[in-house]
Enzyme design. Structure first.
Site, PDB file in Angstrom:
ATOM      1  N   LYS A 170      37.805  38.311  43.289  1.00  0.00           N
ATOM      2  CA  LYS A 170      37.369  37.104  42.698  1.00  0.00           C
ATOM      3  C   LYS A 170      37.980  36.023  43.579  1.00  0.00           C
ATOM      4  CE  LYS A 170      36.022  34.327  38.824  1.00  0.00           C
ATOM      5  NZ  LYS A 170      36.862  33.109  38.950  1.00  0.00           N
ATOM      6  N   LYS A 222      40.069  38.592  34.619  1.00  0.00           N
ATOM      7  CA  LYS A 222      41.004  37.712  35.168  1.00  0.00           C
ATOM      8  C   LYS A 222      42.325  38.052  35.403  1.00  0.00           C
ATOM      9  CE  LYS A 222      40.011  33.047  34.453  1.00  0.00           C
ATOM     10  NZ  LYS A 222      39.865  32.260  35.470  1.00  0.00           N
TER      11      LYS A 222
HETATM   12  S1  IVH Z   1      29.359  36.320  41.517  1.00  0.00           S
HETATM   13  C1  IVH Z   1      26.102  34.733  38.456  1.00  0.00           C
HETATM   14  N1  IVH Z   1      31.412  37.243  43.163  1.00  0.00           N
HETATM   15  O1  IVH Z   1      33.725  32.839  40.302  1.00  0.00           O
HETATM   16  C2  IVH Z   1      27.794  35.127  38.697  1.00  0.00           C
HETATM   17  N2  IVH Z   1      31.760  35.318  41.994  1.00  0.00           N
HETATM   18  O2  IVH Z   1      33.052  31.952  37.069  1.00  0.00           O
HETATM   19  C3  IVH Z   1      27.797  34.686  40.152  1.00  0.00           C
HETATM   20  N3  IVH Z   1      33.651  34.021  42.767  1.00  0.00           N
HETATM   21  O3  IVH Z   1      31.449  30.475  40.196  1.00  0.00           O
HETATM   22  C4  IVH Z   1      29.142  34.750  40.650  1.00  0.00           C
HETATM   23  N4  IVH Z   1      34.678  35.400  43.705  1.00  0.00           N
HETATM   24  O4  IVH Z   1      32.587  30.527  42.310  1.00  0.00           O
HETATM   25  C5  IVH Z   1      30.754  36.235  42.170  1.00  0.00           C
HETATM   26  N5  IVH Z   1      32.836  38.104  44.331  1.00  0.00           N
HETATM   27  C6  IVH Z   1      32.429  37.273  43.537  1.00  0.00           C
HETATM   28  C7  IVH Z   1      33.300  35.961  43.414  1.00  0.00           C
HETATM   29  C8  IVH Z   1      32.624  35.093  42.556  1.00  0.00           C
HETATM   30  C9  IVH Z   1      34.833  34.247  43.162  1.00  0.00           C
HETATM   31  C10 IVH Z   1      33.527  32.571  41.793  1.00  0.00           C
HETATM   32  C11 IVH Z   1      32.265  31.870  41.760  1.00  0.00           C
HETATM   33  C12 IVH Z   1      31.850  31.739  40.542  1.00  0.00           C
HETATM   34  C13 IVH Z   1      32.944  32.192  39.725  1.00  0.00           C
HETATM   35  C14 IVH Z   1      32.597  32.782  38.419  1.00  0.00           C
END
Ligand code: IVH
Length: 674
Positions: free
Chosen positions: A114, A312
């Protein structure tokens, strides 16, 4: 609880304000985890007291409102956020829910890092980037196309067989290396540092002038397809990512499709362990059900997909109160301000104080006692205060200034010309300085006096038994006997250790002196080159800089140290107490072990630079010349010796390898065997 409705209203107001600060102003005042705590408290209240729920509760929304600085863009498909899990148990509970909803275990999960940046939506039509938008509130974002076009790895045109429309989502981030460079430049210009890569990236994409965005080294990891028309039929998220990767979009190579929740857990553990090996900040792990059919079946809640969660990782930044700024006087007399903090758990440790380096750095960071400050501790890095939360600064909070007098000894504190660090002028009279000096002097890396740690140092100082570091060597049993914890044995042990330390080699003594820029390695080099404290103390800066790898800064500091009267007295007092001041080899040789010996040195030696080898010979009364002649005693030949070797052989001059050279230095001409 007093009044759930009132608390819920309070929480809603707080969350809305923080949402606005985070999403619109890019200026969060609380850490993500604190936000999550408030959020969870509200969720909990709403769950146990349904009557407090209101339709526009932050728990029903994603992200913040849209600012009017950039044109609004309505997302084709809503940009959801993710539910969080914080433990492997939570993760297991998520899996149990999936199994219940699907009636079976998903076939595969995609595990991803993430990225701690900002979410972006990129729309490509017929292969061309036509729009880039922020997430905004998840339904409407802001058009930042012009800025995003300047980001190096965001393709403006897709490669290969582009679909008629594809909307790709991903995270824009600032690489840690770019962030560090940026802050180095800020520091060089005397400007305050940026707080963290995430906020800086967010601020950078929302610049009014695209050139300003371009100047920041931003980057993208794509992680989702939001909308697709006229593309191939793909069955899984992993296939989608492989496909957009072929189109030229950057997909993180750390992504991994795995078959079982055990493998997910292994990925999570591995990601935790390797959190700081990447050039970008991460704040968790995202786990997605890989099959798109399963994703469709699982669907969404009001706020997030059921088919994905964010695991997290503990936050590396938190806010706390800067209670006070105090100072330390170190072993060299340098005065260092440090922050006394309301204890805060961050990056896996409780931080109660952090160094503030010096007064000008402290002012550059603009922190004042009473401020709410952001504390950062990433990995094993020493915790630091990155800056204040200005909007929370109480009115009229005064700046901190270095005290004029040392609080430990009452002597003036001065700022030497051209230096950043203030100094206490009390010398060894200053108990703080003497305490640090002694602890260092007796420490493992220096004189290694067992039993002389801070605790004993404190006793010696409080009882007035030691007024300068040399007094340690004249301690008597009666000084200590009978004091609490000091019996015959412990006293004999300490005095024995002190006695033993008198014979430590010159390198350790030099390290113990704590000369600026002279750590253990440099001290050993100096000791080997000069052989004695006296030889070093009469050396000039030029003599010292002749040594390979020793520059004017070290040389200047050594010469200044020996020129200081107080230090000269210290050396004499230690000498009188029987502390070794001369290297045993040099002492035995009396400086003339190699009298009458002339050597030529050629090729490279492992253990000596050319100038060190030369010095070692000269210290022993020998001579080093540049060319081999009939008068040459021996040729010292290291690796790749060249033509001097041939000449020596022709003239019958003995040729020494490095081992033979060392024997010559230790035993003199006799080692040549006649
Ligand atoms: S998937 C429907 N993959 O984390 C969910 N999110 O609260 C789509 N983020 O707003 C998100 N790395 O900005 C996804 N590998 C990753 C991610 C990622 C960072 C962020 C993204 C999202 C937040 C989730």
């Amino acid at each position: 609880m007093a009044d759930p409705a009132a608390r819920a209203a309070e929480l809603r107001a707080l969350l809305k304000e923080h949402n606005y600060l985070y999403h619109v102003l890019d200026a969060p005042e609380v850490s993500d985890i604190e936000f999550d705590e408030l959020f969870r408290e509200l969720q909990g209240l709403e769950a146990t007291h349904p009557e407090v729920v209101v339709p526009d509760s932050p728990t029903r929304q994603v992200g913040g409102p849209v600012s009017d600085a950039f044109a609004p863009v309505t997302h084709r498909e809503r940009m959801f956020s993710l539910d969080n899990v914080e433990s492997l148990e939570d993760l297991e509970a998520w899996r149990t829910r999936l199994v219940r909803l699907l009636d079976r275990e998903p076939n595969a999960y995609s595990c991803e890092l993430k990225i701690d940046g900002l979410a972006i939506s990129l729309t490509y039509e017929a292969g061309h980037l036509v729009r880039a938008a922020t997430r905004g509130d998840g339904i409407t974002g802001e058009d930042i196309t012009a800025n995003v076009r300047t980001i190096g790895n965001v393709p403006r045109v897709l490669r290969g067989d582009a679909p008629s429309v594809v909307e790709v989502r991903g995270e824009i981030y600032m690489p840690v290396s770019a962030f560090d460079e940026l802050n180095e430049r800020q520091a060089a210009e005397g400007k305050p540092p940026y707080v963290n890569p995430r906020n800086t990236a967010a601020g950078s994409v929302r610049q009014k002038d695209p050139a300003a965005t371009a100047a920041r080294r931003l980057s993208l990891w794509a992680y989702q397809i939001g909308f697709l028309e006229g593309g191939p039929e793909l069955a899984s998220h992993t296939e989608q990512m492989d496909w957009i990767s072929e189109l030229g979009l950057p997909v993180n190579p750390e992504n991994r499709a795995v078959g079982t929740i055990d493998e997910v857990e292994a990925y999570v553990r591995n990601a935790e362990d390797h959190r700081h090996t990447h050039d970008y900040d991460t704040d968790g792990i995202v786990i997605k059900v890989d099959s798109l059919a399963d994703q469709r079946d699982l669907g969404f809640t009001a706020k997030s997909p059921r088919w994905a969660v964010a695991y997290k990782l503990p936050p590396e930044e938190k806010t706390t109160t800067l209670l006070d700024i105090k100072i330390n006087v170190g072993r060299t007399g340098a005065v260092t301000p440090y922050a006394v903090l309301e204890p805060v758990f961050v990056g896996g440790v409780t931080v109660t104080n952090t160094t503030l380096h010096n007064e000008s750095d402290l002012h550059r960071r603009n922190v004042r006692p009473g401020d709410t400050v952001i504390v950062r501790r990433a990995g094993d890095v020493i915790p630091e205060i990155v800056g204040p939360v200005l909007s929370l600064r109480p009115k009229g909070l005064p700046q901190w200034h270095m005290p004029e007098e040392c609080p430990f000894c009452g002597n003036p504190i001065v700022l030497p010309d051209g230096e950043a660090k203030a100094k206490c002028t009390g010398g060894y009279e200053c108990p703080s300085r003497l305490r640090e000096y002694l602890a260092h002097f007796a420490g493992r890396g220096a004189m290694d006096i067992e039993g002389l740690g801070y605790k004993t140092v404190d006793l010696l100082l409080s009882e007035g038994l030691v007024r300068d570091p040399a007094d340690v060597f004249t301690l008597k049993p009666d000084d200590l006997l009978g004091r609490e914890g000091w019996g015959e044995i412990s006293v004999a042990n300490l005095l024995g250790a002190i006695d033993e330390a008198k014979d430590r080699d010159v390198g350790r003594l030099l390290t113990g002196f704590g000369i600026d820029h002279v750590g253990g390695t440099v001290a050993r080099v100096l000791a080997r080159r000069f052989g004695s404290i006296d030889a070093l103390s009469s050396a000039t800066e030029d003599d010292i800089t002749e040594i390979d790898g020793i520059g004017p800064e070290i040389a200047g500091s050594v010469v200044a140290w020996f020129n200081d009267d107080e230090n000269a007295r210290l050396v004499e007092k230690m000498r009188a107490a029987g502390v070794r001041m001369i290297d045993p080899i040099v002492e035995e040789a009396g400086g003339d072990l190699l009298e009458g010996v002339t050597v030529v040195i050629t090729g490279s030696l492992d253990g000596y630079s050319r100038s060190e080898a030369k010095a070692a010979v000269e210290d022993r009364g020998g001579k080093v010349t540049g060319s081999v002649s009939g008068k040459t005693t021996a040729l010292v030949a290291g690796a790749s010796p060249g033509s001097k070797m041939t000449r020596a052989v022709d003239l019958g001059v003995p040729v020494l390898d490095e081992d033979a050279f060392i024997r010559l230095l230790e035993e003199g001409q006799d080692s040549l065997g006649g």
